[in-house]
Design an enzyme around this catalytic site. Structure first.
Site, short mmCIF file in Angstrom:
data_model
loop_
_atom_site.label_atom_id
_atom_site.label_comp_id
_atom_site.label_asym_id
_atom_site.label_seq_id
_atom_site.Cartn_x
_atom_site.Cartn_y
_atom_site.Cartn_z
N THR A 240 0.84 -1.19 0.00
CA THR A 240 0.00 0.00 0.00
C THR A 240 0.88 1.24 0.00
OG1 THR A 240 -0.11 0.41 2.40
CG2 THR A 240 -1.63 -1.24 1.48
N ASP A 241 0.27 2.38 -0.26
CA ASP A 241 0.95 3.65 -0.03
C ASP A 241 0.81 4.00 1.46
OD1 ASP A 241 2.27 6.08 -0.46
OD2 ASP A 241 1.22 6.45 -2.34
N TRP A 242 1.34 5.14 1.83
CA TRP A 242 1.41 5.55 3.24
C TRP A 242 0.00 5.60 3.88
CZ3 TRP A 242 6.09 7.16 5.68
CH2 TRP A 242 5.95 7.67 6.97
#
Length: 751
Positions: A286-288
């Site tokens: 995932t992204d942040w």
């Protein structure tokens, strides 16, 4: 020499065969790694499995039960981001290997976007060099420096396509064209990963953001996006497919949504398209805090439900939120998440660690001596200078002011960015890399160190650039006086490093601060002006272009940027860059890109004065500078466009050849571009699409035949049923120096 250059022209086709053969070998190795990973999974508790899916952020040790060290000991951390340095990461790896129950090594991850310590031009700038070998090598050097500092994986390349310069992350991509961006994506993956990820000299690439992140409405980062499946397949997916074919080890899901469903929870996007259609078998990150964002977006009622949606959509690794660690065990116990889903995700993480050689030698990347010898070594700095030169685009050169005549003895260097250093690094280079401003060669320093001792260089800041508001207007008179007393003015303007990049959206693409006022004042002196633009995105540069004799788009050129600018201005290097993004005339033209689909009211020479056309009443519809545009200090002439056959069958390829001659006075490089247009198709298609390019070097008076091979794929498209088809008919084969400078067109029939 000609034979070698022609071989390079064909490399885009040959690399596909090479990639296939490498893929067979990789598949065999992966099978062995799967067996090893499965054997290890059998020994793991559920808590340890979940721990492998947790990507934690580096924090200072605090000697509490929740410290990073204690989490590592308990097997609750599989990878760490934002932890740098060979010695620092060695100590953390030692805890994982020697103090956790199973001794599973960590993956250390970082944003190594366009350099680690030695910073190369920002990606959109580097793409303007049209040199895949340079792009691959700069990524390779970045990998060498990062791996020497204990990094195993980089969150690059970003391959999102955008045609909106208001979006700050345009700086991180390869421009507006999916065909060209696909080659750049593959080159960067090859550069980062090399031929052997376990060498200790390379890092695993993570291609991002899957998918359609560049479609953010109004150019606002993290904003909603609304695009069709056709746009997804035609524009946004090709660079991801190229990266996957090149063997990319990991993919990052986007913050944004597709078809109303956030990417992190989108089963069609992640399972059907990414895994099945594109064939990606690696690690999906995932992204942040993207899992937690599912609650903010409103598709999950709470954090536990957000975890359920993301893990069942196919996500393997949770970046920074810690929610997998918090809720996955309970979801498995409740029967809402199958243990087989967890095992498959863990398997992918472990295979990534096997590929990196971490189980064979978990400390291979932590050599302090190598770190000192590698970072910013002379070889890397020299190549950074080469890369920066290649990417700069000469936009205007009235009366051949450049290169500067040796008779010029007094130069005024003016502008708020002339003596700045950090702003040459870009947002990523100046914020998250290990690049330091003190290591950068400013434009002023580059010129001072490059001119003959008889040349006098004087500097004036002109105005202050500190945010978007006009500041330092009181400095303009001093700059005007200096300009009036000089033979030529080098005017260095643009944007500060933080103004583009992630969350770097702007609503106005005029030059920030009081730079327009400075330009207007300097132009009144009547002195010849060479404008150098330092930026990460296209701006409205109509004013500065009209008032300058020469304009050089220097992008954010990195550590050696000042030397590179000097090399071009002084004629030590003939500029060869060409734009990979269209420059609008003003903000009202956004979004702007070259490959528009045809409309019923297209503007052409025969009807350009007719009201009832697809145009503006106040300005032309054409960009100020089009995709593929760039000038040289020499002239190139095109002739003899030929097709190997005017008629082919659907399973045949056609060779396209053109003669290119250097008819100017100096050696130079030219980027020849081939475009294809489908004359009649069952769905609306662009009037032209890039389907081939070649950068060649020619001496004065030299001529070369450039060959392109067009395959059935180059004429195919998605039909009304979203099937990839080749429809018989006639096609326009166009070759030229830019998307707007087509030299010749020939017709090809496919029966």
């Amino acid at each position: 020499m000609k034979k070698n250059n022609q071989a390079k022209v064909r490399i885009s086709k040959i690399v596909l065969l090479f990639t296939f053969s490498i893929g067979v070998i990789t598949a065999q190795n992966t099978s062995t790694m799967e067996k090893k990973a499965n054997a290890l999974i059998q020994k793991m508790t559920l808590e340890e499995k979940v721990g492998q899916l947790n990507l934690a952020t580096y924090v200072n040790e605090n000697n509490t039960t929740n410290s990073l060290s204690d989490k590592i000991k308990r097997g609750e951390v599989g990878s760490i981001l934002k932890s740098n340095g060979a010695e620092n990461n060695f100590q953390l790896q030692k805890i994982a290997v020697e103090q956790s129950r199973l001794g599973i090594p960590l993956i250390f991850e970082e944003d190594v976007i366009h350099g680690y310590k030695t910073i190369f031009p920002s990606p959109v700038g580097e793409s303007a060099g049209w040199n895949l070998e340079t792009i691959e090598k700069s990524a390779s050097i970045a990998a060498k420096e990062a791996s020497a500092s204990g990094i195993h994986l980089t969150y690059a390349p970003m391959v999102d396509i955008t045609n909106d310069p208001r979006w700050g992350r345009i700086v991180e991509g390869a421009g507006e064209d999916p065909y060209y961006a696909s080659f750049v994506a593959a080159a960067r993956v090859r550069g980062f990963q090399g031929k052997d990820l376990s060498s200790g000299q390379n890092v695993m690439a993570c291609v991002k953001h899957f998918a359609g992140y560049g479609a953010a409405l109004a150019g606002r980062d993290y904003n909603i996006a609304d695009f069709s499946e056709r746009t997804l397949r035609e524009i946004y997916l090709p660079p991801f497919k190229a990266a996957i074919n090149a063997g990319v080890g990991s993919v990052m899901s986007a913050y944004s949504a597709y078809d109303g469903i956030p990417a992190t929870a989108n089963q069609k996007l992640l399972k059907e398209i990414l895994r099945k259609e594109l064939g990606f078998n690696g690690m999906l990150i995932t992204d942040w805090e993207t899992v937690r964002n599912l609650v903010k977006i409103g598709v999950a009622a709470n954090e536990k439900e957000a975890v359920l949606l993301s893990i069942n959509a196919g996500v393997d690794v949770d970046m920074t939120s810690g929610l997998f660690l918090k809720h996955l065990k309970e979801l498995v116990q409740e029967g809402k998440v199958s243990i087989s889903v967890i095992d498959k995700a863990v398997q992918r993480v472990l295979i990534a660690k096997y590929k990196l050689g971490l189980f064979d030698n978990p400390y291979k990347f932590f050599d302090v001596k190598r770190e000192k010898e590698t970072l910013m070594c002379a070889e890397h700095l020299e190549f950074a200078r080469k890369a920066a030169r290649e990417c700069m685009v000469l936009l205007k050169n009235e009366n051949q002011l450049l290169p500067l005549n040796k008779s010029i003895k007094k130069i005024a260097v003016i502008g708020p960015l002339a003596n700045r250093k950090k702003d040459l690094l870009s947002w990523w280079g100046g914020t998250y890399s290990q690049g330091k401003p003190e290591d950068v060669i400013s434009v002023l320093d580059g010129l001072k160190q490059s001119v003959d001792s008889s040349v006098e260089i004087n500097y004036a800041e002109g105005v202050k650039l500190d945010g978007f508001e006009p500041k330092g207007l009181e400095l303009i008179p001093e700059a005007v006086k200096l300009a009036s007393e000089s033979d030529v003015v080098i005017l260095v303007v643009g944007e500060e490093f933080w103004m583009s990049g992630e969350a770097g959206s702007i609503s106005n693409i005029n030059l920030p601060g009081a730079q327009e006022e400075l330009i207007n004042a300097i132009s009144k002196t009547g002195k010849p002006i060479v404008s150098v633009i330092i930026n990460g995105r296209p701006f409205d540069i109509q004013n500065i272009t009209s008032k300058s004799s020469s304009v050089l788009e220097a992008w954010q050129p990195g550590t050696m940027g000042g030397f590179a600018v000097a090399d071009i201005l002084l004629g030590k290097y003939n500029p060869s860059g060409k734009l990979t993004v269209s420059f609008p005339r003003n903000m009202g033209q956004i979004p702007i890109f070259y490959n528009y689909k045809r409309t019923s009211h297209d503007v052409n020479e025969s009807n350009k004065n007719v009201r009832w056309t697809n145009k503006y009443l106040d300005i032309p519809i054409t960009p100020l500078f089009p995709f593929g545009y760039g000038l040289s200090y020499t002239e190139f002439t095109y002739s003899n466009l030929k097709l190997s056959s005017p008629i082919i069958n659907p399973n045949q390829s056609v060779n396209v050849s053109v003669e290119v001659s250097n008819t100017g006075n100096v050696a130079g490089e030219e980027v020849i571009q081939l475009y294809v247009g489908d004359d009649v198709s069952s769905v609306s298609r662009p009037a032209k699409e890039l389907k081939g390019f070649a950068k060649i070097s020619l001496k004065q008076g030299e001529k070369q035949v450039v060959n392109f091979i067009l395959t059935p794929k180059d004429f195919s498209f998605y039909n009304k049923d979203m099937k990839w088809v080749l429809e018989p008919g006639t096609f326009s084969i166009m070759v030229g120096a830019s998307s707007a400078d087509i030299k010749f067109t020939e017709k090809l029939s496919i029966k």
